[in-house]
Design an enzyme around this catalytic site. Structure first.
Site, short mmCIF file in Angstrom:
data_model
loop_
_atom_site.label_atom_id
_atom_site.label_comp_id
_atom_site.label_asym_id
_atom_site.label_seq_id
_atom_site.Cartn_x
_atom_site.Cartn_y
_atom_site.Cartn_z
N GLU A 1 -54.28 -8.74 -27.40
CA GLU A 1 -54.56 -8.35 -28.74
C GLU A 1 -54.27 -9.64 -29.61
OE1 GLU A 1 -50.14 -9.16 -28.63
OE2 GLU A 1 -51.69 -8.34 -27.15
N HIS B 1 -51.73 -12.24 -23.87
CA HIS B 1 -51.65 -11.27 -24.94
C HIS B 1 -53.33 -10.86 -25.52
CE1 HIS B 1 -47.64 -11.09 -26.38
NE2 HIS B 1 -47.49 -12.07 -25.69
N CYS C 1 -47.27 -8.92 -21.21
CA CYS C 1 -46.31 -9.74 -21.17
C CYS C 1 -44.88 -9.28 -20.64
CB CYS C 1 -46.14 -10.27 -22.66
SG CYS C 1 -45.07 -11.73 -22.69
#
Length: 355
Positions: A333, A331, A246
């Site tokens: 995660e 993302h 990001c």
């Protein structure tokens, strides 16, 4: 108590006050996730912004332990319907009490579909949440147009170095507003994760002799972080494997001569399709960003596009030539969101192990 959302174009939405009753001015953005509202509230990338949740019912499972940082970061919270009686075996409280504790003003009962369509048509706008029924529009609008997000990375980054012990590779995590699940994703793969404040000099990171460096997500305009960009140039010049997510992805691109630009209304939600250009496979990703890298400004001898957004063709990742560096805009995660691209952490592990 009545509350009002006033946008900088003069549009006014009325609803019911939730959370804090103080006045708030911020940038108004929308998130399309169907679940994970607590993770959204505790994501540091929302610092300097107020979040509109497009899913119509928010709060139905209450507040659970699933926080991505120690506190909530958005300036304000805007929902269609607030579930005031949550039902979940892990519930530890209600969202309205959480907003009050965190001093976050909110408004419920807003037509979030109409609001989101307006933000898509006109682009991201600044706005105010107020409980003052006798507000003066002529007085408020100049204040809204003058609002700027400013330097929010310095607000969200950690204040001191911390270490999460592990038996595997040693990772230096630059905290520009890192979500907890980045640390968890590395730690569950055995990594020892050392978290550094955003203003840590590159020399300190390099001298700690890590096996890999992680550049985290974070809020704000990446181009304004000129000092950090200079430090990332030094990290790039080292031979240490680097994985960036990001804001970290944007900063690495800026450090290598590319440019970034502000998207009309950003990408925020757990349902954004991205295409892996190496094999044509499409992954559903979690995203939260208002800026993007202009891939056409990147020297192809330095880096090439690795992922693109299927919806609008914007850049979603880069692989750096002759370097153990890859970066993504989305993302992997997640939290909230799908786990489709979690394999990228395994790719980072292979890089650190010399595979």
């Amino acid at each position: 108590m009545k509350a009002f959302l006033i946008l900088e174009d003069g549009t006014v939405f009325s609803g019911t006050s939730i959370g804090s009753t103080r006045d708030m001015i911020s940038e108004i953005v929308f998130n399309t996730s169907m679940t994970g509202y607590l993770e959204v509230l505790t994501d540091p990338s929302y610092a300097g912004q107020a979040v509109v949740m497009t899913y119509p019912l928010i709060g139905n499972y209450g507040i659970t332990p699933d926080m991505e940082s120690k506190k909530a970061w958005p300036d304000g919270y805007i929902v269609r319907e607030l579930s005031r009686i949550p039902s979940n075996f892990r519930c530890e409280g209600t969202i309205q009490d959480f907003l009050k504790e965190q001093d976050i003003p909110g408004i419920a009962g807003v037509d979030t579909r109409a609001l989101t369509k307006l933000l898509r048509e006109k682009g991201t706008m600044n706005g105010m949440i107020t409980t003052n029924e006798s507000f003066d529009l002529e007085e408020i609008l100049p204040k809204l147009r003058a609002y700027e997000v400013g330097d929010v990375v310095s607000e969200v980054t950690c204040k001191e170095v911390s270490v999460q012990k592990g038996d595997g590779p040693k990772v230096a995590l630059m905290d520009f507003g890192a979500k907890n699940n980045i640390i968890r994703s590395l730690h569950k793969r055995g990594c020892e994760v050392t978290v550094y404040p955003a203003d840590t000099p590159a020399e300190v990171i390099i001298n700690s002799n890590p096996d890999g460096i992680m550049l985290s997500n974070g809020p704000g305009d990446p181009a304004s972080l000129t000092t950090i960009i200079q430090e990332i140039k030094q990290l790039y010049n080292s031979d240490i494997p680097i994985f960036a997510i990001c804001l970290g992805h944007q900063l690495m691109a800026l450090a290598n001569g590319a440019e970034t630009y502000k998207l009309k209304y950003g990408h925020r939600g757990g349902n954004h399709p991205v295409k892996d250009l190496s094999n044509g496979r499409v992954y559903i990703s979690s995203q939260n960003h208002g800026y993007a890298v202009d891939a056409s400004t990147m020297d192809p001898a330095i880096a090439k596009e690795a992922f693109i957004n299927v919806n609008d063709g914007t850049n979603e990742g880069l692989v750096y030539e002759g370097k153990k560096i890859f970066t993504v805009q989305f993302h992997p995660e997640a939290c909230p969101g799908p786990q489709d691209s979690g394999y990228l952490f395994d790719r980072f592990m292979d890089m650190m192990k010399g595979a």
